[in-house]
Design a protein around this motif. Sequence first.
Motif, mmCIF file in Angstrom:
data_model
loop_
_atom_site.group_PDB
_atom_site.id
_atom_site.type_symbol
_atom_site.label_atom_id
_atom_site.label_comp_id
_atom_site.label_asym_id
_atom_site.label_seq_id
_atom_site.Cartn_x
_atom_site.Cartn_y
_atom_site.Cartn_z
ATOM 1 N N ALA A 289 0.858 -1.257 0.052
ATOM 2 C CA ALA A 289 -0.024 0.067 -0.028
ATOM 3 C C ALA A 289 0.869 1.178 -0.179
ATOM 4 O O ALA A 289 1.777 1.250 0.559
ATOM 5 C CB ALA A 289 -0.860 -0.077 1.078
ATOM 6 N N PHE A 293 -2.103 0.138 5.089
ATOM 7 C CA PHE A 293 -3.256 -0.330 5.569
ATOM 8 C C PHE A 293 -3.615 -0.115 6.897
ATOM 9 O O PHE A 293 -2.832 0.012 7.839
ATOM 10 C CB PHE A 293 -3.521 -2.068 5.343
ATOM 11 C CG PHE A 293 -2.913 -2.449 4.033
ATOM 12 C CD1 PHE A 293 -3.803 -2.234 2.747
ATOM 13 C CD2 PHE A 293 -1.929 -2.947 3.552
ATOM 14 C CE1 PHE A 293 -3.413 -2.820 1.569
ATOM 15 C CE2 PHE A 293 -1.484 -3.636 2.369
ATOM 16 C CZ PHE A 293 -2.353 -3.353 1.313
ATOM 17 N N ILE A 319 -8.726 -1.794 4.508
ATOM 18 C CA ILE A 319 -8.365 -0.466 3.892
ATOM 19 C C ILE A 319 -9.380 0.654 4.303
ATOM 20 O O ILE A 319 -10.313 0.445 4.501
ATOM 21 C CB ILE A 319 -8.655 -1.014 2.474
ATOM 22 C CG1 ILE A 319 -7.931 -2.166 1.739
ATOM 23 C CG2 ILE A 319 -8.542 0.259 1.488
ATOM 24 C CD1 ILE A 319 -8.004 -2.701 0.702
ATOM 25 N N PHE A 329 -7.542 4.384 -3.771
ATOM 26 C CA PHE A 329 -6.614 3.505 -2.904
ATOM 27 C C PHE A 329 -5.489 2.894 -3.698
ATOM 28 O O PHE A 329 -5.856 1.949 -4.392
ATOM 29 C CB PHE A 329 -7.169 2.561 -1.902
ATOM 30 C CG PHE A 329 -6.427 2.212 -0.742
ATOM 31 C CD1 PHE A 329 -5.972 3.061 0.247
ATOM 32 C CD2 PHE A 329 -5.863 0.930 -0.809
ATOM 33 C CE1 PHE A 329 -5.189 2.600 1.393
ATOM 34 C CE2 PHE A 329 -4.747 0.368 0.124
ATOM 35 C CZ PHE A 329 -4.625 1.224 1.252
#
Length: 628
Positions: A289, A293, A319, A329
């Motif tokens: 990510a 996260f 998330i 995202f």
Amino acid sequence: MDRNTIIGLTLIFILLMAWQQFMAPTEAEIQEQQALQDSIAQVQARVDSLKAVAKDTVEAVQLVETVDDSLALLRQQAAFGPFAAAADGEEQTLVLENDLMKVNLSSKGGRITSVLIKNHKKLRYLEDGSTEEVPLYLLEDEKNKFEYLLPIANLPSGGVSTGGLYFDVAEQNEQSIVLRAPTTTGGYFEQSYSIADGSYNIDYDIKLEQLNNVVSQGVDEIKLSWVNYLDKLEHNEDYERRYSTVYFKPMDDAPDYCSCTGDDTEEIDGQRLKWVSNANQFFNTSLIAENGFDGGTFETKMLPEEGEDLKLLVSEIEIPYGRSGSESFAMHMYVGPNEFDRLYNMGHGLQDVIPFGWSIFGSINRWIIRPVFNFLSSFIGSAGIVILVLTFVVKLVLYPLTYKMLYSQSKMAALKPRMEGVKEKYKDDQQQQQMETMKMYREFGVNPLGGCMPMVLQMPIWFALYRFFPASIEFRQASFLWANDLSSYDIFWKLPFEIPFGFGAHISLFTLLWAITTLIYTYYNTRHMDMGANPAMKYMQYIMPIMFMGFFNSFAAGLTCYLLFSNLINITQTIVTKNYIIDNDKINRELEAYKQKPKKKKGFQQRLEKALKEQQAIQEQQKKKRKK
């Protein structure tokens, strides 16, 4: 009950009532949901009535089928809410491809269904002992899941799983694709994938467009459920199972992982995560990510050894969701081999999924042995020859310690005639023998442990190499002499039965030769040592290599090959050093010169001699009592 308690309880009651009122669906939402349920009930009743009178008339059967379709549509609307239209469709296979991999995706769920790793193969072992190469796929198991739970308001199930939705292709070319699952309210859930040549990295983003009006109130996270059945990719399944698990990296901490040898669950709550990785012995699939996260729960489940799958990994990832009208995202996926440099360049410690070990052993492998091996491999094509040269380099670096050990052994050998005299003089008094022996060591400046300490100092390198060979993808399917895979055990002789205690149903020639050369080295190296004080050691040093054959017989051939080369070099170093480098006459002169020096007993020596004298006194008293 005092006044403050009453006031506190009253405030809590008011807050609960306000929260319940805030979270409760509106009157319009309740009426809409009730109308939908009433419609389903009415249509179901109509279907039951028609089926009762339809019998075999064509018109009635067609009418029943039409009503059945209407009922299915109503049930679909009740289950999927605003995503009802996306719950019906036809599954298609979509493809992204570059020079290193081919990614297959399904329009149902918008997820990856398999990744072909082009530059690596899976070996299939045939009954006659031969092998054949087959394509190597990751994420190909039909039981796998990769789906988001969208918490849609007023649905009996609590939300919609994207695994049941059919995604439309919004944009596509050879190396990128955008997939969308639309809603009846004009919004959509989007997943986009993009790859580039020369990389196993997949740019992966999700987007929630105009979903804030249909997502349940108070929700600030969306859960990603990732279920991954790891395939058996290597010949040595025990090794592969031992080095396969879920890794995860907290934003402000070192990577961690679930147990590799048993069922395990790790929950990360209140701590943000940078990445999650499902790792095999030599390959991994990692989800990274950009902004982290919110947390997650990770689980490993051991599967039966006789089954088709290696291990089950389950990740529930949280998330963050800000409830804006348009929200994205950004993530990255790495789906490929455990190549150290590639993973290191991804950043954030992703290279730690390679099981080189932790602490000092892992550091030795990552920053000393691995760079040396890669340097040698840059101009030597055979992995086996590289192991030979690496062994020689390690032995050359450690030779000062080896020389010190051999020099100490030579001093012990020079004292042996004097020791024999002590043994003969006090042959009936073991305690006096030990006291005179310690006295002789002190007089001549000989340390009986001097030959052991250099070996102890080498042990961190040995332990590091124990992890290096089965973890380095460079040895995977690398052949040398009779071994066709240096990352697994070599099979020189296949047995018609299985020997217990991990030995297996085969004989590893590298292991057998290691055991033989270890016995030869032990004999040559200890033939001048005095084992009279502890005769059991004389036999244990020969029994140990036989016992360790069971351990090394199913170990990586790269390690047993290294151990064999190490023994051969040890024998050569010992013969050359003792016969051509060490001057035995000089050692005798040194011993005599040290004997003439004034001695000052050290504290340890004083305590040891005192303990021996006390023990001798006790034995003398016991002898006198027995005579009486």
